[in-house]
Design a protein around this motif. Sequence first.
Motif, PDB file in Angstrom:
ATOM      1  N   ARG A 131      49.874 -11.335 -10.399  1.00  0.00           N
ATOM      2  CA  ARG A 131      49.384  -9.958 -10.241  1.00  0.00           C
ATOM      3  C   ARG A 131      50.096  -9.211  -9.109  1.00  0.00           C
ATOM      4  NH1 ARG A 131      44.439  -9.244 -13.447  1.00  0.00           N
ATOM      5  NH2 ARG A 131      44.424  -7.155 -12.607  1.00  0.00           N
ATOM      6  N   ALA A 132      50.756  -9.947  -8.224  1.00  0.00           N
ATOM      7  CA  ALA A 132      51.514  -9.282  -7.148  1.00  0.00           C
ATOM      8  C   ALA A 132      52.587  -8.365  -7.749  1.00  0.00           C
ATOM      9  CB  ALA A 132      52.151 -10.322  -6.232  1.00  0.00           C
ATOM     10  N   SER A 133      53.104  -8.739  -8.920  1.00  0.00           N
ATOM     11  CA  SER A 133      54.135  -7.894  -9.553  1.00  0.00           C
ATOM     12  C   SER A 133      53.538  -6.577 -10.028  1.00  0.00           C
ATOM     13  CB  SER A 133      54.778  -8.615 -10.746  1.00  0.00           C
ATOM     14  OG  SER A 133      55.531  -9.699 -10.285  1.00  0.00           O
ATOM     15  N   ILE A 134      52.261  -6.600 -10.404  1.00  0.00           N
ATOM     16  CA  ILE A 134      51.615  -5.351 -10.848  1.00  0.00           C
ATOM     17  C   ILE A 134      51.615  -4.358  -9.682  1.00  0.00           C
ATOM     18  CG2 ILE A 134      49.516  -4.281 -11.761  1.00  0.00           C
ATOM     19  CD1 ILE A 134      48.737  -6.946 -13.023  1.00  0.00           C
ATOM     20  N   GLU A 135      51.142  -4.843  -8.526  1.00  0.00           N
ATOM     21  CA  GLU A 135      51.076  -3.969  -7.335  1.00  0.00           C
ATOM     22  C   GLU A 135      52.464  -3.458  -6.974  1.00  0.00           C
ATOM     23  OE1 GLU A 135      48.131  -3.279  -6.146  1.00  0.00           O
ATOM     24  OE2 GLU A 135      47.167  -4.744  -7.472  1.00  0.00           O
ATOM     25  N   ALA A 136      53.441  -4.357  -6.978  1.00  0.00           N
ATOM     26  CA  ALA A 136      54.806  -3.979  -6.588  1.00  0.00           C
ATOM     27  C   ALA A 136      55.368  -2.942  -7.558  1.00  0.00           C
ATOM     28  CB  ALA A 136      55.703  -5.215  -6.554  1.00  0.00           C
ATOM     29  N   PHE A 137      55.097  -3.140  -8.842  1.00  0.00           N
ATOM     30  CA  PHE A 137      55.604  -2.193  -9.847  1.00  0.00           C
ATOM     31  C   PHE A 137      55.005  -0.804  -9.639  1.00  0.00           C
ATOM     32  CE2 PHE A 137      55.244   0.072 -13.892  1.00  0.00           C
ATOM     33  CZ  PHE A 137      56.584   0.149 -14.253  1.00  0.00           C
ATOM     34  N   VAL A 138      53.717  -0.757  -9.386  1.00  0.00           N
ATOM     35  CA  VAL A 138      53.051   0.544  -9.219  1.00  0.00           C
ATOM     36  C   VAL A 138      53.619   1.267  -7.982  1.00  0.00           C
ATOM     37  CG1 VAL A 138      50.834   1.715  -8.889  1.00  0.00           C
ATOM     38  CG2 VAL A 138      50.973  -0.245 -10.439  1.00  0.00           C
ATOM     39  N   SER A 139      53.878   0.530  -6.900  1.00  0.00           N
ATOM     40  CA  SER A 139      54.454   1.171  -5.706  1.00  0.00           C
ATOM     41  C   SER A 139      55.859   1.699  -5.984  1.00  0.00           C
ATOM     42  CB  SER A 139      54.574   0.186  -4.547  1.00  0.00           C
ATOM     43  OG  SER A 139      53.360  -0.410  -4.300  1.00  0.00           O
ATOM     44  N   SER A 176      63.249 -19.058 -19.525  1.00  0.00           N
ATOM     45  CA  SER A 176      63.522 -19.995 -20.629  1.00  0.00           C
ATOM     46  C   SER A 176      62.377 -20.952 -20.945  1.00  0.00           C
ATOM     47  CB  SER A 176      64.756 -20.846 -20.344  1.00  0.00           C
ATOM     48  OG  SER A 176      65.791 -20.100 -19.841  1.00  0.00           O
ATOM     49  N   ILE A 177      61.177 -20.465 -20.944  1.00  0.00           N
ATOM     50  CA  ILE A 177      60.032 -21.324 -21.290  1.00  0.00           C
ATOM     51  C   ILE A 177      59.735 -21.160 -22.780  1.00  0.00           C
ATOM     52  CG2 ILE A 177      57.524 -21.600 -20.926  1.00  0.00           C
ATOM     53  CD1 ILE A 177      58.069 -20.822 -17.973  1.00  0.00           C
ATOM     54  N   LYS A 178      59.465 -22.290 -23.442  1.00  0.00           N
ATOM     55  CA  LYS A 178      59.227 -22.213 -24.889  1.00  0.00           C
ATOM     56  C   LYS A 178      57.768 -22.487 -25.237  1.00  0.00           C
ATOM     57  CE  LYS A 178      63.844 -23.150 -26.408  1.00  0.00           C
ATOM     58  NZ  LYS A 178      64.868 -24.064 -26.741  1.00  0.00           N
ATOM     59  N   SER A 179      57.277 -21.797 -26.255  1.00  0.00           N
ATOM     60  CA  SER A 179      55.985 -22.085 -26.903  1.00  0.00           C
ATOM     61  C   SER A 179      54.786 -22.091 -25.969  1.00  0.00           C
ATOM     62  CB  SER A 179      56.052 -23.454 -27.604  1.00  0.00           C
ATOM     63  OG  SER A 179      57.093 -23.466 -28.520  1.00  0.00           O
ATOM     64  N   ASP A 180      54.780 -21.260 -24.945  1.00  0.00           N
ATOM     65  CA  ASP A 180      53.626 -21.219 -24.056  1.00  0.00           C
ATOM     66  C   ASP A 180      52.814 -19.936 -24.313  1.00  0.00           C
ATOM     67  OD1 ASP A 180      51.802 -21.119 -21.953  1.00  0.00           O
ATOM     68  OD2 ASP A 180      53.165 -22.197 -20.610  1.00  0.00           O
ATOM     69  N   ILE A 181      51.883 -20.053 -25.255  1.00  0.00           N
ATOM     70  CA  ILE A 181      51.121 -18.867 -25.690  1.00  0.00           C
ATOM     71  C   ILE A 181      50.212 -18.344 -24.569  1.00  0.00           C
ATOM     72  CG2 ILE A 181      49.395 -18.042 -27.376  1.00  0.00           C
ATOM     73  CD1 ILE A 181      52.074 -18.420 -28.710  1.00  0.00           C
ATOM     74  N   THR A 182      49.722 -19.225 -23.724  1.00  0.00           N
ATOM     75  CA  THR A 182      48.893 -18.760 -22.599  1.00  0.00           C
ATOM     76  C   THR A 182      49.693 -17.786 -21.740  1.00  0.00           C
ATOM     77  OG1 THR A 182      47.695 -20.862 -22.566  1.00  0.00           O
ATOM     78  CG2 THR A 182      47.550 -19.517 -20.577  1.00  0.00           C
ATOM     79  N   LYS A 183      50.924 -18.163 -21.440  1.00  0.00           N
ATOM     80  CA  LYS A 183      51.774 -17.282 -20.607  1.00  0.00           C
ATOM     81  C   LYS A 183      52.111 -15.995 -21.354  1.00  0.00           C
ATOM     82  CE  LYS A 183      54.029 -20.417 -17.311  1.00  0.00           C
ATOM     83  NZ  LYS A 183      53.250 -21.634 -17.534  1.00  0.00           N
ATOM     84  N   VAL A 184      52.358 -16.102 -22.667  1.00  0.00           N
ATOM     85  CA  VAL A 184      52.672 -14.895 -23.445  1.00  0.00           C
ATOM     86  C   VAL A 184      51.536 -13.886 -23.298  1.00  0.00           C
ATOM     87  CG1 VAL A 184      52.917 -13.963 -25.801  1.00  0.00           C
ATOM     88  CG2 VAL A 184      54.164 -16.038 -25.152  1.00  0.00           C
ATOM     89  N   ILE A 185      50.304 -14.343 -23.509  1.00  0.00           N
ATOM     90  CA  ILE A 185      49.161 -13.411 -23.483  1.00  0.00           C
ATOM     91  C   ILE A 185      48.936 -12.863 -22.077  1.00  0.00           C
ATOM     92  CG2 ILE A 185      46.665 -13.190 -23.868  1.00  0.00           C
ATOM     93  CD1 ILE A 185      47.001 -15.360 -26.071  1.00  0.00           C
ATOM     94  N   GLN A 186      49.079 -13.723 -21.079  1.00  0.00           N
ATOM     95  CA  GLN A 186      48.860 -13.270 -19.706  1.00  0.00           C
ATOM     96  C   GLN A 186      49.895 -12.201 -19.308  1.00  0.00           C
ATOM     97  OE1 GLN A 186      48.622 -16.479 -16.930  1.00  0.00           O
ATOM     98  NE2 GLN A 186      47.748 -15.185 -15.341  1.00  0.00           N
ATOM     99  N   CYS A 187      51.136 -12.444 -19.716  1.00  0.00           N
ATOM    100  CA  CYS A 187      52.205 -11.491 -19.408  1.00  0.00           C
ATOM    101  C   CYS A 187      51.940 -10.164 -20.124  1.00  0.00           C
ATOM    102  CB  CYS A 187      53.545 -12.103 -19.819  1.00  0.00           C
ATOM    103  SG  CYS A 187      54.943 -10.998 -19.620  1.00  0.00           S
TER     104      CYS A 187
END
Length: 466
Positions: A131-139, A176-187
């Motif tokens: 979530r730190a990237s969210i804050e950084a992006f908004v700034s 280069s991470i494969k088949s990680d649906i948890t990460k896909v949805i979180q991203c």
Amino acid sequence: MLKLPHDFIFGGATAAYQAEGATKEGGKGPVAWDEFLEKQGRFSPDPASDFYRQFPEDIKLCEKFGINGIRLSIAWTRIFPDGTGKINQEGVDYYHRIFSECHKRNVTPFVTLHHFDTPKGLFDQGDFLNRASIEAFVSYAEFCFKEFSEIRYWSTFNEIYPTATNQYLLGVFPPSIKSDITKVIQCLHHMMVAHAMTVNLFKDGGYPGEIGVVHSLETKYPASDSEEDRHACFLDDALSVRFLLDATYLGYYSEETMRALDEICEANGASYEFSDSDFDVMKKASTRNDYLGINHYQCHFVKAYDGETVIHHNGTGDKGTSVYKVKGIGERIYKEGLKRTDWDWLIYPEGMYDMLMRIKRDYPQYNKMYITENGMGYKDEFEDGIIMDKARIDYLKVYLEAVSKAITDGVNVKGYFLWSLMDLFSWTNGYNKRYGLFYVDFDTQKRYPKESAYWYKLVSETKTII
Ligand code: BGP
């Protein structure tokens, strides 16, 4: 012959990392791609199309060829080399120079804040999983809104779905991470939250101009009428299309989307976490989008599939090598009788028409749309400075016709940005998958108008799809 409206934007699209080159110049900070491509050793992002130096020439070509809009992105690390903190004035000045050149040539810039190029420091801490990237992006966005007051059209992100899946399902983008649906949805979810926060900031701050997001929206069709294929199609569409449109225009995920998500997660042993406060932010932003940017190149026919995930990404142009089977979702197949490019992208303009009509029907609050990317990757043949790219003209013609039909049928489409303005560097294909209206000799950086550039000029001047 079909027509397009008199005030229609006939644009050309680019992205910073694919056009600029100069990845280590002008005080620019690193992105994950620098190291990833160097290790991979297939191709380098330098010099790309050297837009860093050639932009006056490219913008001049726009004016000469009736191109009255340019889509480009700001490289976050030219402004904030570390993602946050110290500002690089050289980068800020560079973009002011580009925008002033656009103004001089009557080419309207549509500016994307993030096109696959998160700063390396933030990327290493988890990119948008953190979530730190969210804050950084908004700034970073806030800085741009204040600094670049000459800009009227802003997009937060380019293609949230391909970002998430290329990084965490296909593994063809770093890390280069494969088949990680948890990460896909979180991203996906975190980027949509970042989009919503940015839209709220823009509107609350009363900045001039318009703001939207660019989604990759490619229509899914069932491979057959069978119950199983229709269900696979529903799942594929829910994750790649409906999830994003719900987030953008409803501010929550609809019951149907959640049903599909739960089924996909169960099959993949994946999970997700969405907080109520995220939905408050998203809900507030959902009625404040000025426009939707649609990237659409192809569509997919989806068949039921109950095996493990097997994907082969055709990044070489060897026709017929693409494989896409995803556990708990389905298999994308070639459809008998449909043309496809050497990279196995199906040419089916009905998919564009159907997507535009669907958005009008299901999300009537969309306000207006732009086609922010559409085009044909092709192995252009260069003969003494002449490039006869008839196949590209045929492609553009049928897709522009699909847009024209949708406008006639009541969809508010205000412009079209052809991918790409000039030949660019392609993330996973390098330099032989060319899309441009202008051929780039990557050794000399000389530009040559292709046959399609002359055709596009005529269409833009006459507003008639010839
Ligand atoms: C979109 C991206 C662009 C561009 C385009 C063509 O997904 O927004 O950056 O790369 O697709 O894709 P490719 O270069 O893989 O053919």
